[in-house]
Design a protein around this motif. Structure first.
Motif, PDB file in Angstrom:
ATOM      1  N   LYS A  80       0.835  -1.194   0.000  1.00 33.12           N
ATOM      2  CA  LYS A  80       0.000   0.000   0.000  1.00 33.12           C
ATOM      3  C   LYS A  80       0.870   1.245   0.000  1.00 33.12           C
ATOM      4  CE  LYS A  80      -2.562   0.685   3.732  1.00 33.12           C
ATOM      5  NZ  LYS A  80      -3.693   0.594   4.700  1.00 33.12           N
ATOM      6  N   ILE A  81       0.449   2.258  -0.761  1.00 29.23           N
ATOM      7  CA  ILE A  81       1.123   3.558  -0.769  1.00 29.23           C
ATOM      8  C   ILE A  81       0.117   4.599  -0.299  1.00 29.23           C
ATOM      9  CG2 ILE A  81       2.309   5.292  -2.160  1.00 29.23           C
ATOM     10  CD1 ILE A  81       3.219   3.058  -4.025  1.00 29.23           C
ATOM     11  N   VAL A  82       0.501   5.340   0.736  1.00 31.24           N
ATOM     12  CA  VAL A  82      -0.406   6.282   1.391  1.00 31.24           C
ATOM     13  C   VAL A  82       0.149   7.701   1.303  1.00 31.24           C
ATOM     14  CG1 VAL A  82      -1.533   6.889   3.567  1.00 31.24           C
ATOM     15  CG2 VAL A  82      -1.112   4.478   3.014  1.00 31.24           C
ATOM     16  N   GLY A  83      -0.692   8.644   0.910  1.00 28.96           N
ATOM     17  CA  GLY A  83      -0.296  10.048   0.855  1.00 28.96           C
ATOM     18  C   GLY A  83      -0.923  10.841   1.984  1.00 28.96           C
ATOM     19  N   VAL A  84      -0.132  11.702   2.606  1.00 25.73           N
ATOM     20  CA  VAL A  84      -0.600  12.553   3.704  1.00 25.73           C
ATOM     21  C   VAL A  84      -0.242  14.000   3.386  1.00 25.73           C
ATOM     22  CG1 VAL A  84      -0.370  13.083   6.160  1.00 25.73           C
ATOM     23  CG2 VAL A  84      -0.277  10.699   5.393  1.00 25.73           C
ATOM     24  N   ASP A  85      -1.212  14.903   3.463  1.00 22.00           N
ATOM     25  CA  ASP A  85      -0.940  16.319   3.191  1.00 22.00           C
ATOM     26  C   ASP A  85      -2.018  17.166   3.870  1.00 22.00           C
ATOM     27  OD1 ASP A  85       0.862  17.806   0.699  1.00 22.00           O
ATOM     28  OD2 ASP A  85      -0.734  18.960   1.646  1.00 22.00           O
ATOM     29  N   PRO A  86      -1.650  18.319   4.428  1.00 24.84           N
ATOM     30  CA  PRO A  86      -2.656  19.172   5.060  1.00 24.84           C
ATOM     31  C   PRO A  86      -3.470  20.007   4.080  1.00 24.84           C
ATOM     32  CG  PRO A  86      -0.503  20.182   5.267  1.00 24.84           C
ATOM     33  CD  PRO A  86      -0.283  18.851   4.628  1.00 24.84           C
ATOM     34  N   SER A  87      -3.039  20.039   2.800  1.00 17.77           N
ATOM     35  CA  SER A  87      -3.705  20.871   1.797  1.00 17.77           C
ATOM     36  C   SER A  87      -4.729  20.058   1.001  1.00 17.77           C
ATOM     37  CB  SER A  87      -2.668  21.470   0.839  1.00 17.77           C
ATOM     38  OG  SER A  87      -3.308  22.013  -0.312  1.00 17.77           O
ATOM     39  N   ASN A  88      -6.004  20.370   1.203  1.00 11.99           N
ATOM     40  CA  ASN A  88      -7.046  19.685   0.430  1.00 11.99           C
ATOM     41  C   ASN A  88      -6.944  20.011  -1.059  1.00 11.99           C
ATOM     42  OD1 ASN A  88      -8.709  18.107   2.266  1.00 11.99           O
ATOM     43  ND2 ASN A  88      -9.216  20.057   3.251  1.00 11.99           N
ATOM     44  N   GLY A  89      -6.477  21.226  -1.364  1.00  9.03           N
ATOM     45  CA  GLY A  89      -6.312  21.602  -2.767  1.00  9.03           C
ATOM     46  C   GLY A  89      -5.318  20.704  -3.482  1.00  9.03           C
ATOM     47  N   ALA A 106      -3.933  15.629   6.616  1.00 10.21           N
ATOM     48  CA  ALA A 106      -3.370  15.697   7.967  1.00 10.21           C
ATOM     49  C   ALA A 106      -2.012  16.383   7.940  1.00 10.21           C
ATOM     50  CB  ALA A 106      -3.221  14.289   8.552  1.00 10.21           C
ATOM     51  N   LYS A 107      -1.641  16.931   9.096  1.00 10.35           N
ATOM     52  CA  LYS A 107      -0.325  17.549   9.266  1.00 10.35           C
ATOM     53  C   LYS A 107       0.745  16.476   9.448  1.00 10.35           C
ATOM     54  CE  LYS A 107      -2.172  21.587  11.730  1.00 10.35           C
ATOM     55  NZ  LYS A 107      -2.133  22.310  13.032  1.00 10.35           N
ATOM     56  N   ALA A 108       1.993  16.867   9.220  1.00 12.72           N
ATOM     57  CA  ALA A 108       3.122  15.953   9.414  1.00 12.72           C
ATOM     58  C   ALA A 108       3.292  15.578  10.880  1.00 12.72           C
ATOM     59  CB  ALA A 108       4.412  16.597   8.900  1.00 12.72           C
ATOM     60  N   THR A 109       2.738  16.377  11.767  1.00 13.53           N
ATOM     61  CA  THR A 109       2.838  16.111  13.206  1.00 13.53           C
ATOM     62  C   THR A 109       1.686  15.257  13.723  1.00 13.53           C
ATOM     63  OG1 THR A 109       1.725  18.228  13.591  1.00 13.53           O
ATOM     64  CG2 THR A 109       4.136  18.208  13.732  1.00 13.53           C
ATOM     65  N   GLU A 110       0.715  14.976  12.855  1.00 13.09           N
ATOM     66  CA  GLU A 110      -0.483  14.227  13.278  1.00 13.09           C
ATOM     67  C   GLU A 110      -0.883  13.227  12.198  1.00 13.09           C
ATOM     68  OE1 GLU A 110      -3.422  17.204  14.035  1.00 13.09           O
ATOM     69  OE2 GLU A 110      -2.270  18.180  15.610  1.00 13.09           O
ATOM     70  N   ILE A 111      -0.011  12.278  11.913  1.00 12.70           N
ATOM     71  CA  ILE A 111      -0.263  11.304  10.853  1.00 12.70           C
ATOM     72  C   ILE A 111      -1.253  10.246  11.361  1.00 12.70           C
ATOM     73  CG2 ILE A 111       0.794   9.584   9.337  1.00 12.70           C
ATOM     74  CD1 ILE A 111       3.437  11.187   9.636  1.00 12.70           C
ATOM     75  N   PRO A 112      -2.397  10.068  10.694  1.00 17.21           N
ATOM     76  CA  PRO A 112      -3.439   9.159  11.189  1.00 17.21           C
ATOM     77  C   PRO A 112      -3.174   7.686  10.840  1.00 17.21           C
ATOM     78  CG  PRO A 112      -4.205  10.238   9.206  1.00 17.21           C
ATOM     79  CD  PRO A 112      -2.837  10.801   9.485  1.00 17.21           C
ATOM     80  N   LEU A 113      -2.014   7.189  11.261  1.00 18.42           N
ATOM     81  CA  LEU A 113      -1.642   5.800  11.021  1.00 18.42           C
ATOM     82  C   LEU A 113      -1.137   5.190  12.326  1.00 18.42           C
ATOM     83  CD1 LEU A 113       0.275   6.253   7.640  1.00 18.42           C
ATOM     84  CD2 LEU A 113      -2.022   5.304   7.926  1.00 18.42           C
ATOM     85  N   GLU A 114      -1.203   3.871  12.420  1.00 20.44           N
ATOM     86  CA  GLU A 114      -0.828   3.184  13.652  1.00 20.44           C
ATOM     87  C   GLU A 114       0.682   3.209  13.884  1.00 20.44           C
ATOM     88  OE1 GLU A 114      -2.363  -0.763  13.635  1.00 20.44           O
ATOM     89  OE2 GLU A 114      -4.454  -0.132  13.453  1.00 20.44           O
ATOM     90  N   GLU A 132       6.615  22.837  13.031  1.00 18.61           N
ATOM     91  CA  GLU A 132       7.035  22.059  14.206  1.00 18.61           C
ATOM     92  C   GLU A 132       7.828  20.833  13.747  1.00 18.61           C
ATOM     93  OE1 GLU A 132       2.987  21.629  15.688  1.00 18.61           O
ATOM     94  OE2 GLU A 132       3.571  22.794  17.449  1.00 18.61           O
ATOM     95  N   ARG A 133       9.035  21.090  13.232  1.00 17.58           N
ATOM     96  CA  ARG A 133       9.817  20.024  12.595  1.00 17.58           C
ATOM     97  C   ARG A 133      10.238  18.927  13.585  1.00 17.58           C
ATOM     98  NH1 ARG A 133      13.259  23.107  10.147  1.00 17.58           N
ATOM     99  NH2 ARG A 133      15.141  22.789  11.365  1.00 17.58           N
ATOM    100  N   GLU A 134      10.636  19.333  14.774  1.00 18.99           N
ATOM    101  CA  GLU A 134      11.076  18.355  15.779  1.00 18.99           C
ATOM    102  C   GLU A 134       9.944  17.374  16.101  1.00 18.99           C
ATOM    103  OE1 GLU A 134      12.511  18.375  20.450  1.00 18.99           O
ATOM    104  OE2 GLU A 134      12.906  20.146  19.210  1.00 18.99           O
ATOM    105  N   GLU A 135       8.727  17.908  16.246  1.00 18.66           N
ATOM    106  CA  GLU A 135       7.572  17.054  16.524  1.00 18.66           C
ATOM    107  C   GLU A 135       7.266  16.142  15.339  1.00 18.66           C
ATOM    108  OE1 GLU A 135       6.050  16.753  19.487  1.00 18.66           O
ATOM    109  OE2 GLU A 135       7.720  18.046  20.078  1.00 18.66           O
ATOM    110  N   ALA A 136       7.452  16.666  14.122  1.00 15.07           N
ATOM    111  CA  ALA A 136       7.195  15.866  12.917  1.00 15.07           C
ATOM    112  C   ALA A 136       8.161  14.685  12.832  1.00 15.07           C
ATOM    113  CB  ALA A 136       7.309  16.741  11.674  1.00 15.07           C
ATOM    114  N   LEU A 137       9.430  14.914  13.130  1.00 10.55           N
ATOM    115  CA  LEU A 137      10.415  13.829  13.060  1.00 10.55           C
ATOM    116  C   LEU A 137      10.106  12.745  14.093  1.00 10.55           C
ATOM    117  CD1 LEU A 137      13.749  15.791  12.492  1.00 10.55           C
ATOM    118  CD2 LEU A 137      12.302  14.685  10.794  1.00 10.55           C
ATOM    119  N   LYS A 138       9.633  13.152  15.260  1.00 12.11           N
ATOM    120  CA  LYS A 138       9.212  12.171  16.266  1.00 12.11           C
ATOM    121  C   LYS A 138       8.008  11.371  15.761  1.00 12.11           C
ATOM    122  CE  LYS A 138      10.738  14.847  20.305  1.00 12.11           C
ATOM    123  NZ  LYS A 138      10.280  15.651  21.468  1.00 12.11           N
TER     124      LYS A 138
END
Length: 236
Positions: A80-89, A106-114, A132-138
């Protein structure tokens, strides 16, 4: 408007012309960078199959398609290949181009995956847009399996540019915004690009941030007068 929301709104606005502007501005060179990122990442994978690849800040979906095509070239089965982006456009354009992929707004800091669900997580020309790059990397670390790969392609800040680097900076600062602005009719959005690079991380700092987030650096290379840098790291 909060900075992150303003960036998302900007991408919503330029989404319809984004692909055309990118192809013209990069003169198609980004294709080789993307292919190399995929091929190298697959070579670091211990198996000839991958359960899930996540592309964060996926935009209009091009990198997802490269993951699929290069897997086919290398004989690698991808579940499976999944795309995540906060921009609906941006996602609206991606869904038309590549309707068979899975998408999440979704934002890079709130990825809706397990936790520990992805084998590979990529972010191409998107990490500098994450406030919030540090939070995104975590969050990348959380989503990846142990031993999974994070793959970053980005325009990095160069503190001591060579002559070729100075030519690059002239192109990025003076030429590129006018071309992108003409195509998109949004000069502000493409003036944001060189400004965002100037305020972004150096390669060394990006590597250190990845290490702090629990990753081991496997590969780093800059391409085309240091315009673009590829970093591949493994979750420890």
């Amino acid at each position: 408007m909060e900075k992150q929301e303003k960036i998302v709104s900007m991408f919503d606005d330029i989404a319809p012309t984004y692909d055309t502007a990118n192809r013209v501005m990069s003169m198609g060179v980004d294709k080789s960078w993307r292919k190399k990122a995929c091929d190298l990442s697959y070579s670091y994978n211990d198996s000839d199959s991958v359960d899930m690849i996540v592309d964060v800040a996926c935009g209009t979906g091009d990198m997802m398609d490269y993951w699929r095509k290069q897997a086919q070239v290398g004989g690698i089965a991808v579940g499976k290949i999944v795309g995540v982006d906060p921009s609906n456009g941006m996602l609206d354009v991606a869904k038309v181009k590549f309707p068979d992929f899975e998408y999440h707004t979704a934002k890079a800091t709130e990825i809706p995956l397990e936790d520990g669900s992805a084998d590979i997580l990529s972010i191409t020309y998107g990490i500098r847009n994450v406030v919030e790059r540090e939070e995104a990397l975590k969050e990348f670390n959380r989503v990846l399996k142990r031993g999974g790969l994070v793959v970053i392609l980005e325009f990095m800040k160069n503190e001591n540019p060579s002559l070729l680097g100075q030519i690059r900076d002239f192109y990025m600062n003076k030429i590129l915004p006018k071309v992108g602005g003409f195509i998109s009719k949004n000069l502000e959005a493409y003036e944001y690009l060189p400004n965002s690079i100037e305020t972004f991380s150096t390669v060394e700092n990006m590597q250190n941030e990845l290490k702090d987030a629990g990753f081991e650096i496997l590969y780093t290379q800059s391409f085309s007068m240091d315009i673009s840098t590829l970093i591949i790291a493994r979750k420890l």
